[in-house]
Design a protein around this motif. Structure first.
Motif, mmCIF file in Angstrom:
data_model
loop_
_atom_site.group_PDB
_atom_site.id
_atom_site.type_symbol
_atom_site.label_atom_id
_atom_site.label_comp_id
_atom_site.label_asym_id
_atom_site.label_seq_id
_atom_site.Cartn_x
_atom_site.Cartn_y
_atom_site.Cartn_z
ATOM 1 N N LYS A 96 0.814 -1.219 0.000
ATOM 2 C CA LYS A 96 0.000 0.000 0.000
ATOM 3 C C LYS A 96 0.851 1.276 0.000
ATOM 4 C CE LYS A 96 -4.215 -2.010 1.805
ATOM 5 N NZ LYS A 96 -3.877 -3.374 1.716
ATOM 6 N N ILE A 97 2.129 1.138 -0.350
ATOM 7 C CA ILE A 97 3.006 2.303 -0.457
ATOM 8 C C ILE A 97 2.869 2.929 -1.837
ATOM 9 C CG2 ILE A 97 5.417 3.066 -0.530
ATOM 10 C CD1 ILE A 97 5.956 0.997 1.682
ATOM 11 N N ILE A 98 2.800 2.088 -2.862
ATOM 12 C CA ILE A 98 2.644 2.596 -4.226
ATOM 13 C C ILE A 98 1.155 2.750 -4.496
ATOM 14 C CG2 ILE A 98 2.961 2.074 -6.672
ATOM 15 C CD1 ILE A 98 5.610 0.812 -5.916
ATOM 16 N N ARG A 99 0.769 3.979 -4.813
ATOM 17 C CA ARG A 99 -0.633 4.310 -5.081
ATOM 18 C C ARG A 99 -0.701 5.055 -6.410
ATOM 19 N NH1 ARG A 99 -4.218 4.408 -1.014
ATOM 20 N NH2 ARG A 99 -5.164 6.339 -1.724
ATOM 21 N N ALA A 100 -1.673 4.687 -7.230
ATOM 22 C CA ALA A 100 -1.799 5.330 -8.532
ATOM 23 C C ALA A 100 -3.263 5.372 -8.959
ATOM 24 C CB ALA A 100 -0.999 4.567 -9.580
ATOM 25 N N GLU A 101 -3.645 6.463 -9.576
ATOM 26 C CA GLU A 101 -4.952 6.563 -10.219
ATOM 27 C C GLU A 101 -4.717 6.194 -11.678
ATOM 28 O OE1 GLU A 101 -8.559 9.744 -11.083
ATOM 29 O OE2 GLU A 101 -6.707 10.455 -10.172
ATOM 30 N N ILE A 102 -5.445 5.192 -12.172
ATOM 31 C CA ILE A 102 -5.226 4.710 -13.543
ATOM 32 C C ILE A 102 -6.536 4.798 -14.318
ATOM 33 C CG2 ILE A 102 -4.422 2.815 -14.991
ATOM 34 C CD1 ILE A 102 -2.808 1.804 -12.583
ATOM 35 N N SER A 103 -6.480 5.505 -15.454
ATOM 36 C CA SER A 103 -7.670 5.688 -16.287
ATOM 37 C C SER A 103 -7.961 4.429 -17.094
ATOM 38 C CB SER A 103 -7.474 6.871 -17.239
ATOM 39 O OG SER A 103 -6.601 6.511 -18.291
ATOM 40 N N ASP A 104 -9.128 4.405 -17.715
ATOM 41 C CA ASP A 104 -9.506 3.284 -18.575
ATOM 42 C C ASP A 104 -8.551 3.144 -19.757
ATOM 43 O OD1 ASP A 104 -11.666 2.890 -16.890
ATOM 44 O OD2 ASP A 104 -13.068 3.989 -18.170
ATOM 45 N N ALA A 105 -7.891 4.246 -20.136
ATOM 46 C CA ALA A 105 -6.944 4.232 -21.252
ATOM 47 C C ALA A 105 -5.525 3.897 -20.801
ATOM 48 C CB ALA A 105 -6.954 5.588 -21.952
ATOM 49 N N GLY A 106 -5.341 3.620 -19.506
ATOM 50 C CA GLY A 106 -4.029 3.257 -18.998
ATOM 51 C C GLY A 106 -3.145 4.435 -18.633
ATOM 52 N N GLN A 107 -3.713 5.629 -18.536
ATOM 53 C CA GLN A 107 -2.946 6.791 -18.098
ATOM 54 C C GLN A 107 -2.803 6.732 -16.582
ATOM 55 O OE1 GLN A 107 -5.658 9.587 -19.875
ATOM 56 N NE2 GLN A 107 -4.102 10.174 -21.375
ATOM 57 N N VAL A 108 -1.601 7.012 -16.088
ATOM 58 C CA VAL A 108 -1.297 6.851 -14.666
ATOM 59 C C VAL A 108 -0.969 8.188 -14.027
ATOM 60 C CG1 VAL A 108 0.247 5.751 -13.010
ATOM 61 C CG2 VAL A 108 -0.386 4.548 -15.103
ATOM 62 N N ARG A 109 -1.571 8.423 -12.860
ATOM 63 C CA ARG A 109 -1.201 9.568 -12.023
ATOM 64 C C ARG A 109 -0.797 8.990 -10.677
ATOM 65 N NH1 ARG A 109 -3.332 12.864 -8.102
ATOM 66 N NH2 ARG A 109 -5.338 11.803 -8.155
ATOM 67 N N MET A 110 0.490 9.103 -10.359
ATOM 68 C CA MET A 110 0.994 8.566 -9.102
ATOM 69 C C MET A 110 0.538 9.452 -7.951
ATOM 70 S SD MET A 110 2.456 5.852 -10.091
ATOM 71 C CE MET A 110 3.186 5.343 -8.532
ATOM 72 N N ILE A 111 0.290 8.829 -6.792
ATOM 73 C CA ILE A 111 -0.198 9.534 -5.610
ATOM 74 C C ILE A 111 0.744 9.235 -4.453
ATOM 75 C CG2 ILE A 111 -2.124 9.737 -3.992
ATOM 76 C CD1 ILE A 111 -3.896 8.594 -6.301
ATOM 77 N N ALA A 112 1.208 10.285 -3.785
ATOM 78 C CA ALA A 112 2.070 10.099 -2.616
ATOM 79 C C ALA A 112 1.269 9.418 -1.513
ATOM 80 C CB ALA A 112 2.606 11.440 -2.131
ATOM 81 N N SER A 113 1.874 8.434 -0.855
ATOM 82 C CA SER A 113 1.193 7.735 0.239
ATOM 83 C C SER A 113 1.702 8.182 1.600
ATOM 84 C CB SER A 113 1.360 6.216 0.091
ATOM 85 O OG SER A 113 2.725 5.863 0.150
ATOM 86 N N GLY A 114 2.676 9.089 1.608
ATOM 87 C CA GLY A 114 3.212 9.599 2.861
ATOM 88 C C GLY A 114 3.881 10.945 2.636
ATOM 89 N N GLY A 115 4.148 11.634 3.730
ATOM 90 C CA GLY A 115 4.767 12.947 3.649
ATOM 91 C C GLY A 115 6.161 12.892 3.056
ATOM 92 N N GLY A 116 6.500 13.882 2.272
ATOM 93 C CA GLY A 116 7.838 13.998 1.709
ATOM 94 C C GLY A 116 8.099 13.141 0.480
ATOM 95 N N GLN A 117 7.122 12.365 0.046
ATOM 96 C CA GLN A 117 7.337 11.533 -1.141
ATOM 97 C C GLN A 117 7.203 12.359 -2.412
ATOM 98 O OE1 GLN A 117 4.472 8.365 -1.029
ATOM 99 N NE2 GLN A 117 5.990 6.939 -0.245
#
Length: 85
Positions: A47-68
């Motif tokens: 649960k450290i790596i978090r990403a929002e992934i669209s139906d087209a496979g576009q990825v937006r990475m999301i920080a899971s903790g401070g300073g990342q």
């Protein structure tokens, strides 16, 4: 199984150090959370790596903790359904 079951994210380390691999592959799986773009949030087993992934496979990475400062993956591949692995 949902078509959003999971993805493989490949991360490329431009400066491998101390025997670290030049590429790392991480499997992420859908959660019930939805990101700001309206797409599902995917997480790895830790649960450290978090990403929002669209139906087209576009990825937006999301920080899971401070300073990342999450790195974007160099490649994204949809995982086959569990019964096809």
């Amino acid at each position: 199984m949902s078509e959003r079951a999971g993805f493989e994210l490949t991360f490329t380390n431009p400066l491998p150090v101390d025997g670290a691999p030049a590429q790392q592959v991480v499997e992420v799986f859908a959660t019930t959370a939805i990101g700001s773009g309206g797409y599902p949030i995917y997480v790895d087993a830790s649960k450290i790596i978090r990403a929002e992934i669209s139906d087209a496979g576009q990825v937006r990475m999301i920080a899971s903790g401070g300073g990342q400062r999450p790195q974007s993956p160099s490649a994204v591949h949809r995982l086959p359904p569990a019964d096809e692995r």
